[in-house]
Design a protein around this motif. Structure first.
Motif, PDB file in Angstrom:
ATOM      1  N   PHE A  28      14.456  68.488  93.560  1.00  0.00           N
ATOM      2  CA  PHE A  28      13.073  68.303  93.111  1.00  0.00           C
ATOM      3  C   PHE A  28      12.733  66.851  93.355  1.00  0.00           C
ATOM      4  O   PHE A  28      13.434  65.955  92.873  1.00  0.00           O
ATOM      5  CB  PHE A  28      12.942  68.643  91.624  1.00  0.00           C
ATOM      6  CG  PHE A  28      11.546  68.438  91.106  1.00  0.00           C
ATOM      7  CD1 PHE A  28      10.568  69.388  91.340  1.00  0.00           C
ATOM      8  CD2 PHE A  28      11.211  67.299  90.390  1.00  0.00           C
ATOM      9  CE1 PHE A  28       9.255  69.204  90.877  1.00  0.00           C
ATOM     10  CE2 PHE A  28       9.909  67.106  89.916  1.00  0.00           C
ATOM     11  CZ  PHE A  28       8.936  68.060  90.164  1.00  0.00           C
ATOM     12  N   TYR A  29      11.664  66.593  94.122  1.00  0.00           N
ATOM     13  CA  TYR A  29      11.309  65.212  94.456  1.00  0.00           C
ATOM     14  C   TYR A  29       9.802  65.035  94.385  1.00  0.00           C
ATOM     15  O   TYR A  29       9.061  65.732  95.074  1.00  0.00           O
ATOM     16  CB  TYR A  29      11.826  64.860  95.859  1.00  0.00           C
ATOM     17  CG  TYR A  29      11.622  63.413  96.213  1.00  0.00           C
ATOM     18  CD1 TYR A  29      12.412  62.430  95.621  1.00  0.00           C
ATOM     19  CD2 TYR A  29      10.625  63.015  97.103  1.00  0.00           C
ATOM     20  CE1 TYR A  29      12.218  61.081  95.917  1.00  0.00           C
ATOM     21  CE2 TYR A  29      10.432  61.671  97.401  1.00  0.00           C
ATOM     22  CZ  TYR A  29      11.229  60.715  96.799  1.00  0.00           C
ATOM     23  OH  TYR A  29      11.028  59.393  97.087  1.00  0.00           O
ATOM     24  N   ASP A  59       6.016  75.067  92.903  1.00  0.00           N
ATOM     25  CA  ASP A  59       6.246  76.036  91.817  1.00  0.00           C
ATOM     26  C   ASP A  59       7.109  77.229  92.202  1.00  0.00           C
ATOM     27  O   ASP A  59       7.169  78.206  91.458  1.00  0.00           O
ATOM     28  CB  ASP A  59       4.892  76.536  91.333  1.00  0.00           C
ATOM     29  CG  ASP A  59       4.078  77.143  92.478  1.00  0.00           C
ATOM     30  OD1 ASP A  59       4.617  77.258  93.599  1.00  0.00           O
ATOM     31  OD2 ASP A  59       2.910  77.491  92.245  1.00  0.00           O
ATOM     32  N   PHE A  60       7.743  77.202  93.341  1.00  0.00           N
ATOM     33  CA  PHE A  60       8.576  78.307  93.835  1.00  0.00           C
ATOM     34  C   PHE A  60       7.758  79.547  94.207  1.00  0.00           C
ATOM     35  O   PHE A  60       8.320  80.598  94.497  1.00  0.00           O
ATOM     36  CB  PHE A  60       9.655  78.723  92.823  1.00  0.00           C
ATOM     37  CG  PHE A  60      10.764  77.735  92.670  1.00  0.00           C
ATOM     38  CD1 PHE A  60      11.802  77.684  93.580  1.00  0.00           C
ATOM     39  CD2 PHE A  60      10.786  76.844  91.603  1.00  0.00           C
ATOM     40  CE1 PHE A  60      12.840  76.779  93.445  1.00  0.00           C
ATOM     41  CE2 PHE A  60      11.817  75.931  91.455  1.00  0.00           C
ATOM     42  CZ  PHE A  60      12.848  75.897  92.373  1.00  0.00           C
ATOM     43  N   VAL A  61       6.451  79.460  94.139  1.00  0.00           N
ATOM     44  CA  VAL A  61       5.603  80.622  94.394  1.00  0.00           C
ATOM     45  C   VAL A  61       4.737  80.391  95.633  1.00  0.00           C
ATOM     46  O   VAL A  61       4.525  81.291  96.440  1.00  0.00           O
ATOM     47  CB  VAL A  61       4.742  80.926  93.145  1.00  0.00           C
ATOM     48  CG1 VAL A  61       3.590  81.853  93.477  1.00  0.00           C
ATOM     49  CG2 VAL A  61       5.614  81.526  92.040  1.00  0.00           C
ATOM     50  N   ASN A 283      12.842  68.152  86.677  1.00  0.00           N
ATOM     51  CA  ASN A 283      11.485  68.496  86.260  1.00  0.00           C
ATOM     52  C   ASN A 283      11.499  69.410  85.035  1.00  0.00           C
ATOM     53  O   ASN A 283      10.795  69.177  84.062  1.00  0.00           O
ATOM     54  CB  ASN A 283      10.787  69.185  87.435  1.00  0.00           C
ATOM     55  CG  ASN A 283       9.354  69.563  87.152  1.00  0.00           C
ATOM     56  OD1 ASN A 283       8.642  68.808  86.485  1.00  0.00           O
ATOM     57  ND2 ASN A 283       8.936  70.715  87.639  1.00  0.00           N
ATOM     58  N   LYS A 284      12.315  70.446  85.084  1.00  0.00           N
ATOM     59  CA  LYS A 284      12.373  71.397  83.965  1.00  0.00           C
ATOM     60  C   LYS A 284      13.744  71.410  83.287  1.00  0.00           C
ATOM     61  O   LYS A 284      14.073  72.347  82.551  1.00  0.00           O
ATOM     62  CB  LYS A 284      12.003  72.799  84.454  1.00  0.00           C
ATOM     63  CG  LYS A 284      10.529  72.970  84.787  1.00  0.00           C
ATOM     64  CD  LYS A 284      10.167  74.446  84.839  1.00  0.00           C
ATOM     65  CE  LYS A 284       8.669  74.666  85.004  1.00  0.00           C
ATOM     66  NZ  LYS A 284       8.350  76.110  85.032  1.00  0.00           N
ATOM     67  N   LYS A 285      14.558  70.406  83.579  1.00  0.00           N
ATOM     68  CA  LYS A 285      15.857  70.263  82.917  1.00  0.00           C
ATOM     69  C   LYS A 285      16.691  71.540  82.965  1.00  0.00           C
ATOM     70  O   LYS A 285      17.113  72.084  81.954  1.00  0.00           O
ATOM     71  CB  LYS A 285      15.675  69.806  81.471  1.00  0.00           C
ATOM     72  CG  LYS A 285      14.965  68.461  81.349  1.00  0.00           C
ATOM     73  CD  LYS A 285      15.288  67.800  80.033  1.00  0.00           C
ATOM     74  CE  LYS A 285      14.799  66.383  79.881  1.00  0.00           C
ATOM     75  NZ  LYS A 285      13.999  65.817  80.973  1.00  0.00           N
TER      76      LYS A 285
END
Ligand code: FRU
Length: 535
Positions: A28-29, A59-61, A283-285
Motif C-alpha cells: 500500500f503506497y 479499494d481492491f474493487v 492503511n487498514k492495519k
C-alpha cells in the motif's frame, strides 16, 4: 479470441491477456494498493522473457492496469525478471528486490527503486546500476536461489531478508543482513531447513499477533507475537505454512509442532494456490495474502483463449486465536461491496439423499455463506469407523456415509449434468470423536474431459459448540471455499460448458445415508470489479 470468453472472471484480478504467474511486491503506497505479477507479454504460456506486470487500486474493487514495471533488459535479468518483494522503509524509501535470471541462467538478486517517490502510482522503476546485489552462495546451484522476501528490521537497526533454496533434497531459507540493500552479509545459519522438501520457492516470513486480529508490520517481534513461515514447494506445487518462534539473536525460526513443519504439515489451500505472498497493509492495519491460481485445463486451450491464470481473492490473514495451531484466511472486506441484493433461505431441511435447488438467478458470480446443523439423533447413532476418510480418495460427493457428504453444488446447470460440489463430510472415530473434512469435488464440473477433475480437501478443526459453516466465492471458472471462518480453504478452477452465465445455479445436497441436515444459506450475486488500462 471470444472463444470461451465466459471463463474470464468478474471479480478476480487478471491481466487483459497473456500469461500470469506469481503475485510480486504487493504494498500500500500513498493511497494505492499495488500488485505486480509475473507476466509474459508474448503469450499465454510461461516464457523466458517474464516481466513484472503492474496494477493499482484504491479499494481492491476498481483497478487500473499500469505499464510494465520492469522488463528483461539487462545481462543480469535477460532470461527473466522473476519474483520478488517490496519493503517500505521508515524514511519513505521503497526498496524492490527481485530475482534475475542472467544471460547464463544464474539466479541472482537485484535491487530496484521508484524513479519518482511522489508518484502514488509508482509507474517508473530504476534498476540499481551495480546489480546484481547477490549471487548464489558457495555450494548452491545457480538455479536454486530465488524470490527474496520483504525485509524486516532487527533491534540493531539492520535489515534482514530471506531467500529460498535447497541443499540436495533439503529445502532451506538463507538469511542476509544489510544496511543499505546494496551490500549484504550472509548469516551463518539459515532461518530454517526441512529435509526432503526440495526447492523452496517464494518463501514468506511474517509475524502474527496471539491476542488481536490487527495485522503486524513485518519487523514486529517480541511478546504476543508468533512467526509464520511459508514455502512454495517446487516439487508438489503447494504452499505450506507453519507457526513458530523467531529468535532474532541466533536467527532461527522453530515450528511450534515439528509435525506441522514447513512443507510437511498444513497448507494455505488444498486446491490450486501457489507462490503466494503477504504484505502488511498499514492503511487498514491488516496482513493481506495474494496467491497465484493457475489454469487446470490444457495449455493449448489457454493459448486458444489467449490468457492463463488469475490471482486469488486477496485474503486477510490472522492467527486463529481459538485453536492457536492454524491461521485464518478470509476474503478482504472490500469484496463485500460487490454483493448485489442477496437472497436468504432459512432453516431448510435437507433430508438424507436429497438435492434442493435454490431459486437465485445468475450465480456464475456469487458469494455464498451457508451454515449446517446435523440431526442430533443421527449424530449420536452414527457408527464409529476405523477407516480414515480422505476427500481426495474417498469417492467425493457421491460417496455415502452416515454423516455426509452434505453441502452445496455450484456452477450447476438445471439438469445437473455439470456441478461442482463444495461439502463437509463428518466421520466418527472409534473413540467417538468427530472428524470433519472440507472438500471440493470437481469430478462432474465439466462435460469437457481434458480438465482437472480431482477431489480436493482436508480436515477442518471444529471446536465444541461450533456450527459447521462455509463461504464460497464463485466466479465463472474459479470456486474458492472457506470453512469455519477460513481454517481450511480450497480453491479450484472449473470449466463448465453448460452451467455458464445465467444457466449457473446453486443446489443444496445431502448425500448422507441417515442424517438430515438443516441449512441456512445466503446467496449474493456479485457485480464485477471495474478494470481500466492506463495507456
Ligand atoms: C514460482 C516461480 C518463482 C520464480 C518465478 C518465475 O512460481 O517459479 O520461483 O521466481 O516463478 O516466473
Amino acid at each position: 479470441s471470444n472463444m470461451l470468453a465466459w471463463q474470464r472472471t468478474g471479480f478476480h484480478f487478471q491481466p487483459e491477456k497473456n500469461w500470469m504467474n506469481d503475485p510480486n511486491g504487493p504494498m500500500f503506497y500513498k493511497g494505492y494498493y499495488h500488485i505486480f505479477y509475473q507476466y509474459n507479454p508474448e503469450g499465454a504460456q510461461w516464457g523466458k522473457k517474464i516481466v513484472w506486470g503492474h496494477a493499482a487500486s484504491r479499494d481492491f474493487v476498481e483497478w487500473t492496469h499500469l505499464p510494465l514495471a520492469m522488463v528483461a533488459d539487462h545481462w543480469y535479468d535477460v532470461n527473466g525478471v522473476w519474483s520478488g518483494s517490496t519493503t517500505i522503509l521508515p524514511n519513505g524509501q521503497v526498496i524492490l528486490l527481485y530475482t534475475g535470471s542472467t544471460n547464463n541462467s544464474v539466479q541472482c538478486q537485484n535491487l530496484a527503486y521508484p524513479a519518482n517517490l511522489s508518484d502514488p502510482l509508482l509507474i517508473d522503476w530504476v534498476k540499481y546500476p551495480n546489480n546484481p546485489v547477490l549471487t548464489p552462495p558457495p555450494g548452491i546451484n545457480n538455479t536454486d536461489f530465488r524470490d527474496p522476501t520483504t525485509a524486516w528490521q532487527t533491534s540493531t537497526g539492520k535489515w534482514r531478508i530471506t531467500i529460498g533454496s535447497k541443499v540436495r533434497r533439503t529445502g532451506t531459507a538463507f538469511v542476509y543482513e544489510t544496511e543499505d540493500f546494496k551490500k549484504y552479509q550472509i548469516l551463518s545459519r539459515p532461518l530454517h531447513t526441512v529435509d526432503g522438501t526440495g526447492m523452496w520457492e517464494c518463501v514468506d516470513f511474517f509475524p502474527v499477533s496471539t491476542h488481536s486480529n490487527i495485522g503486524l508490520n513485518t519487523s514486529t517481534n517480541g511478546d504476543g507475537v508468533r512467526h509464520v513461515m511459508k514455502a512454495s514447494l517446487d516439487d508438489d506445487r503447494h504452499d505450506y505454512y507453519a507457526i513458530g518462534t523467531y529468535n532474532e539473536a541466533n536467527n532461527t525460526w522453530v515450528p511450534d509442532n515439528p509435525k506441522i513443519d514447513v512443507g510437511v504439515g498444513i497448507r494455505y489451500d488444498y486446491g490450486v494456490f501457489y507462490a503466494s505472498k503477504s504484505f502488511y497493509d498499514q492503511n487498514k492495519k491488516r496482513r493481506i495474502l495474494w496467491g497465484w491460481i493457475r489454469e487446470t485445463d490444457t495449455e493449448h486451450v489457454d493459448v486458444m483463449k489467449g490468457w492463463a491464470s488469475v490471482q486469488s481473492i486477496p485474503r486477510t490473514l490472522v492467527l486463529d486465536q481459538k485453536t492457536g495451531t492454524n491461521i485464518l484466511q478470509w476474503p478482504i472486506e472490500e469484496i463485500d461491496r460487490l454483493r448485489l441484493d442477496g437472497k436468504q433461505f432459512k432453516n431448510v431441511e435437507v433430508k438424507a439423499g436429497s438435492v434442493i435447488p435454490l431459486a437465485v438467478k445468475s450465480t456464475s458470480q456469487a458469494d455464498i455463506v451457508a451454515e449446517f446443523q446435523i440431526d442430533k439423533a443421527a449424530l449420536e447413532a452414527a457408527p464409529p469407523s476405523a477407516e480414515g476418510f480422505n476427500c481426495t480418495n474417498s469417492g467425493g460427493a457421491a460417496q455415502r456415509g452416515a454423516l455426509g457428504p452434505f453441502g452445496l453444488l455450484v456452477l450447476a446447470d438445471h439438469m445437473r449434468q455439470e456441478q461442482t460440489s463444495v461439502h463437509f463430510y463428518v466421520s466418527k472415530s472409534t473413540d467417538g470423536s468427530l472428524k470433519t473434512s472440507f472438500c471440493t469435488d470437481q469430478s462432474r464440473s465439466s462435460n469437457a474431459d481434458d480438465v482437472d477433475k480431482q477431489v480436493y480437501g482436508s480436515f477442518v478443526p471444529v471446536l465444541e459448540g461450533e456450527k459447521l459453516w462455509m463461504r464460497i466465492l464463485v466466479d465463472h471458472s474459479i470456486v474458492e471455499g472457506f470453512a469455519q471462518g477460513g481454517r481450511t480453504c480450497i480453491t479450484s478452477r472449473v470449466y463448465p460448458t453448460r452451467a455458464i452465465y445465467d444457466n449457473a445455479q446453486v443446489f443444496l445436497f445431502n448425500n448422507a445415508t441417515k442424517a438430515s441436515v438443516v441449512v441456512s444459506v445466503k446467496i449474493w450475486p456479485m457485480k464485477s470489479m471495474s478494470i481500466t488500462t492506463l495507456r
